[in-house]
Design a protein around this motif. Structure first.
Motif, PDB file in Angstrom:
ATOM      1  N   GLY A 111     -57.778  33.473 -30.180  1.00  0.00           N
ATOM      2  CA  GLY A 111     -59.082  33.114 -29.744  1.00  0.00           C
ATOM      3  C   GLY A 111     -59.803  33.031 -31.136  1.00  0.00           C
ATOM      4  N   GLY A 112     -59.172  32.510 -32.309  1.00  0.00           N
ATOM      5  CA  GLY A 112     -60.004  32.286 -33.389  1.00  0.00           C
ATOM      6  C   GLY A 112     -60.929  33.472 -34.047  1.00  0.00           C
ATOM      7  N   LYS A 113     -60.178  34.413 -33.839  1.00  0.00           N
ATOM      8  CA  LYS A 113     -60.724  35.872 -34.462  1.00  0.00           C
ATOM      9  C   LYS A 113     -60.769  35.960 -35.893  1.00  0.00           C
ATOM     10  CE  LYS A 113     -59.782  38.418 -30.141  1.00  0.00           C
ATOM     11  NZ  LYS A 113     -59.215  39.729 -29.405  1.00  0.00           N
ATOM     12  N   LEU A 114     -59.776  35.581 -36.439  1.00  0.00           N
ATOM     13  CA  LEU A 114     -59.568  35.692 -37.959  1.00  0.00           C
ATOM     14  C   LEU A 114     -60.470  34.642 -38.842  1.00  0.00           C
ATOM     15  CD1 LEU A 114     -55.702  36.028 -38.361  1.00  0.00           C
ATOM     16  CD2 LEU A 114     -57.308  37.574 -38.254  1.00  0.00           C
ATOM     17  N   SER A 115     -61.302  35.375 -39.540  1.00  0.00           N
ATOM     18  CA  SER A 115     -62.025  34.167 -40.573  1.00  0.00           C
ATOM     19  C   SER A 115     -61.268  33.831 -41.681  1.00  0.00           C
ATOM     20  CB  SER A 115     -63.190  34.986 -40.946  1.00  0.00           C
ATOM     21  OG  SER A 115     -62.783  35.925 -42.065  1.00  0.00           O
ATOM     22  N   MET A 116     -61.624  32.924 -42.620  1.00  0.00           N
ATOM     23  CA  MET A 116     -60.968  32.356 -43.843  1.00  0.00           C
ATOM     24  C   MET A 116     -60.659  33.896 -44.813  1.00  0.00           C
ATOM     25  SD  MET A 116     -62.530  28.716 -44.663  1.00  0.00           S
ATOM     26  CE  MET A 116     -64.420  29.242 -44.750  1.00  0.00           C
ATOM     27  N   ASP A 117     -61.751  34.737 -44.890  1.00  0.00           N
ATOM     28  CA  ASP A 117     -61.616  35.874 -45.719  1.00  0.00           C
ATOM     29  C   ASP A 117     -60.335  36.489 -45.174  1.00  0.00           C
ATOM     30  OD1 ASP A 117     -63.480  35.022 -47.369  1.00  0.00           O
ATOM     31  OD2 ASP A 117     -65.054  36.264 -46.628  1.00  0.00           O
ATOM     32  N   ASP A 118     -60.306  36.899 -43.766  1.00  0.00           N
ATOM     33  CA  ASP A 118     -59.385  37.815 -43.104  1.00  0.00           C
ATOM     34  C   ASP A 118     -57.978  37.127 -43.469  1.00  0.00           C
ATOM     35  OD1 ASP A 118     -61.220  39.312 -41.799  1.00  0.00           O
ATOM     36  OD2 ASP A 118     -61.273  38.000 -40.099  1.00  0.00           O
ATOM     37  N   VAL A 119     -57.817  35.624 -43.444  1.00  0.00           N
ATOM     38  CA  VAL A 119     -56.412  35.076 -43.587  1.00  0.00           C
ATOM     39  C   VAL A 119     -56.010  35.403 -45.086  1.00  0.00           C
ATOM     40  CG1 VAL A 119     -55.204  32.820 -43.624  1.00  0.00           C
ATOM     41  CG2 VAL A 119     -56.657  33.570 -41.787  1.00  0.00           C
ATOM     42  N   GLN A 120     -57.100  34.961 -46.083  1.00  0.00           N
ATOM     43  CA  GLN A 120     -56.545  35.163 -47.602  1.00  0.00           C
ATOM     44  C   GLN A 120     -56.217  36.694 -47.916  1.00  0.00           C
ATOM     45  OE1 GLN A 120     -60.453  33.460 -48.773  1.00  0.00           O
ATOM     46  NE2 GLN A 120     -59.756  31.556 -49.464  1.00  0.00           N
ATOM     47  N   LYS A 121     -56.973  37.658 -47.227  1.00  0.00           N
ATOM     48  CA  LYS A 121     -56.550  38.967 -47.562  1.00  0.00           C
ATOM     49  C   LYS A 121     -55.319  39.404 -46.863  1.00  0.00           C
ATOM     50  CE  LYS A 121     -61.318  40.664 -47.498  1.00  0.00           C
ATOM     51  NZ  LYS A 121     -62.289  41.455 -46.669  1.00  0.00           N
ATOM     52  N   GLU A 122     -54.744  38.510 -45.732  1.00  0.00           N
ATOM     53  CA  GLU A 122     -53.427  39.017 -45.036  1.00  0.00           C
ATOM     54  C   GLU A 122     -52.466  38.376 -45.902  1.00  0.00           C
ATOM     55  OE1 GLU A 122     -51.642  39.274 -40.923  1.00  0.00           O
ATOM     56  OE2 GLU A 122     -53.150  37.642 -40.992  1.00  0.00           O
ATOM     57  N   PHE A 123     -52.817  37.235 -46.725  1.00  0.00           N
ATOM     58  CA  PHE A 123     -51.691  36.484 -47.224  1.00  0.00           C
ATOM     59  C   PHE A 123     -51.711  36.432 -48.706  1.00  0.00           C
ATOM     60  CE2 PHE A 123     -51.371  33.547 -43.544  1.00  0.00           C
ATOM     61  CZ  PHE A 123     -50.431  34.188 -42.962  1.00  0.00           C
ATOM     62  N   GLU A 124     -51.783  37.736 -49.411  1.00  0.00           N
ATOM     63  CA  GLU A 124     -51.685  37.967 -50.668  1.00  0.00           C
ATOM     64  C   GLU A 124     -50.774  37.552 -51.319  1.00  0.00           C
ATOM     65  OE1 GLU A 124     -52.455  41.828 -53.749  1.00  0.00           O
ATOM     66  OE2 GLU A 124     -52.447  42.093 -51.575  1.00  0.00           O
ATOM     67  N   GLY A 125     -50.813  36.612 -52.384  1.00  0.00           N
ATOM     68  CA  GLY A 125     -49.401  36.274 -53.065  1.00  0.00           C
ATOM     69  C   GLY A 125     -49.554  34.672 -52.458  1.00  0.00           C
ATOM     70  N   ALA A 126     -50.007  34.347 -51.436  1.00  0.00           N
ATOM     71  CA  ALA A 126     -49.897  32.785 -51.270  1.00  0.00           C
ATOM     72  C   ALA A 126     -51.238  32.204 -51.384  1.00  0.00           C
ATOM     73  CB  ALA A 126     -49.530  32.832 -49.533  1.00  0.00           C
ATOM     74  N   GLU A 127     -51.021  30.734 -51.637  1.00  0.00           N
ATOM     75  CA  GLU A 127     -52.068  29.743 -51.631  1.00  0.00           C
ATOM     76  C   GLU A 127     -52.669  29.763 -50.180  1.00  0.00           C
ATOM     77  OE1 GLU A 127     -53.478  25.725 -53.940  1.00  0.00           O
ATOM     78  OE2 GLU A 127     -51.474  26.502 -53.984  1.00  0.00           O
ATOM     79  N   VAL A 128     -53.820  29.957 -50.000  1.00  0.00           N
ATOM     80  CA  VAL A 128     -54.097  29.653 -48.436  1.00  0.00           C
ATOM     81  C   VAL A 128     -55.143  28.485 -48.493  1.00  0.00           C
ATOM     82  CG1 VAL A 128     -55.259  30.151 -46.521  1.00  0.00           C
ATOM     83  CG2 VAL A 128     -53.983  31.984 -47.863  1.00  0.00           C
ATOM     84  N   ARG A 129     -54.785  27.568 -47.614  1.00  0.00           N
ATOM     85  CA  ARG A 129     -55.515  26.314 -47.696  1.00  0.00           C
ATOM     86  C   ARG A 129     -56.017  25.962 -46.128  1.00  0.00           C
ATOM     87  NH1 ARG A 129     -56.282  22.973 -52.214  1.00  0.00           N
ATOM     88  NH2 ARG A 129     -54.714  23.413 -53.939  1.00  0.00           N
TER      89      ARG A 129
END
Length: 404
Positions: A111-129
């Motif tokens: 449902g598009g519930k995750l914001s860009m900040d949410d994704v970046q926090k979840e993927f610590e150690g990865a480069e999120v684009r």
């Protein structure tokens, strides 16, 4: 009634032909592994469970020395990174020391519930684009701005299984990832597919098979991973049964079986494909460590863990055929209902078709030829769901028993 004659008359694609041969390969591989481990392959489905588990453990030990290529530090582009399996793949890659680029929509998740900040926090150690995987230029410019990637891992899948959505995601978006990966120098492509494509009666299966065929002909080193059922797909009735409701199943509950695999184990297997040479340029059906289980088996396990007397509702499979027929007829007048008919076909397929390797010689599903991997069991998953709920296992558009 759902007829399959038209599907059987089609000229098989290269991917479909590979799918039909796959069961034979798996049986040969299983027997070879058991021979190397000094154990006898099971003769029937009714082999003692302790003996079967012992065979599986010994067989796994026998192949631990498979050829391995060290790619630690390689740059891996993951598309479908915020999906149910994709997020575990990203974390597994990070844990193993890869340079991970997680490509995601600006509004991700169910449902598009995750914001860009949410994704970046979840993927610590990865480069999120962030960008649109359906737009090849967006994927190239934002997902690979410096023009360099070593491996592409695709965990893309249609959220609904609708006709247009299947071709947009399961085929075209995944093809975009392949094209961009090759243009950026990728030498390997790991694809999350599905074991059900071996008997393609649904639109998303045909879309996946078309891409599989193009991937095999692309010249890139590939691994096509075809998992059985995920744990989350079996979780839809946990809460209702916990509250005292019945377990709903089709027919006698023995129409279909699966060897479910956890998201964590599947992520590990997919990452293994990057370095294990015996998993490259292969179609790889894979299940979890459990015995094959029917809906009846799953329901009985759930009641046992809850300490409740079993209470089942048996739904005649023919009811679904009637519903599908009605929607097919209405779709001729109202084209917008085509997806509704397709959703009915999807439901019927999963109710009646096993998520196991299909033997091309007998047309029967073969539990023993379906490879096992990992350590997470469905019983442990059910225990956790009963005690702690289903956070992180949301079904979203795939929910069929009210569990979102």
């Amino acid at each position: 009634m759902l007829h399959t004659a038209s599907a059987t008359k089609r000229t098989p694609s290269k991917a479909a032909q590979v799918a039909r041969k796959d069961g034979t390969r798996c049986r040969m591989r299983a027997r070879a592994v058991c021979a190397a481990a000094g154990v006898e392959p099971a003769k029937t489905r009714c082999v003692d469970r302790k003996r079967r588990r012992s065979q599986t453990t010994e067989a796994k030990t026998a192949v631990e020395g498979a050829d391995f290529v060290d790619m630690t530090g390689s740059r891996v582009l993951v598309v479908g990174s915020t999906g149910y399996i994709g997020k575990f793949v990203v974390k597994e890659l990070v844990d193993r020391g890869y340079q991970v680029v997680a490509f995601a929509r600006e509004k991700s998740g169910i449902g598009g519930k995750l914001s860009m900040d949410d994704v970046q926090k979840e993927f610590e150690g990865a480069e999120v684009r962030f960008g649109d995987v359906c737009d090849v230029e967006s994927l190239r410019e934002r997902g690979c701005p410096d023009g360099k990637v070593d491996v592409v891992v695709s965990c893309l899948a249609s959220r609904t299984g609708g006709i247009e959505d299947s071709w947009r995601i399961d085929y075209q978006a995944t093809k975009n990832a392949l094209d961009v990966g090759k243009a950026c120098g990728a030498s390997k492509f790991v694809l999350l597919s599905a074991i059900c494509v071996q008997k393609p009666l649904l639109e998303f299966q045909r879309a996946k098979l078309k891409f599989e065929e193009e991937l095999m002909e692309s010249g890139i080193t590939y691994s096509i991973v075809r998992p059985t059922a995920f744990f989350k797909s079996l979780a839809g009735q946990v809460e209702s049964v916990k509250k005292g409701g019945p377990y709903v199943m089709f027919g006698d509950g023995k129409l279909a079986a699966c060897k479910p695999i956890s998201e964590r184990d599947l992520a590990k297997f997919m990452v293994d494909c990057i370095t294990d040479e015996d998993k490259q340029n292969q179609v790889l059906p894979i299940g979890g460590p459990d015995e094959a289980m029917t809906a009846l088996d799953q329901g009985e396990m759930l009641f046992r863990l809850l300490g409740k007397d079993p209470k089942f509702i048996r739904v005649p499979i023919g009811l679904m055929d009637g519903v599908i027929g009605i929607f097919d007829a209405l779709a001729k007048i109202f084209p917008g209902l085509k997806d509704s008919a397709e959703f009915g076909r999807i439901g019927r397929y999963y109710a009646a078709e096993s998520m196991l390797v299909l033997d091309p010689n007998t047309g029967e599903y073969d539990a023993f030829s379906t490879p096992s991997y990992g350590t997470d069991t469905l019983e442990a998953f059910f225990k956790g769901a009963i005690e702690n709920g289903l956070e992180g296992q949301e079904l979203g558009d795939q929910a069929i028993f009210g569990q979102k």
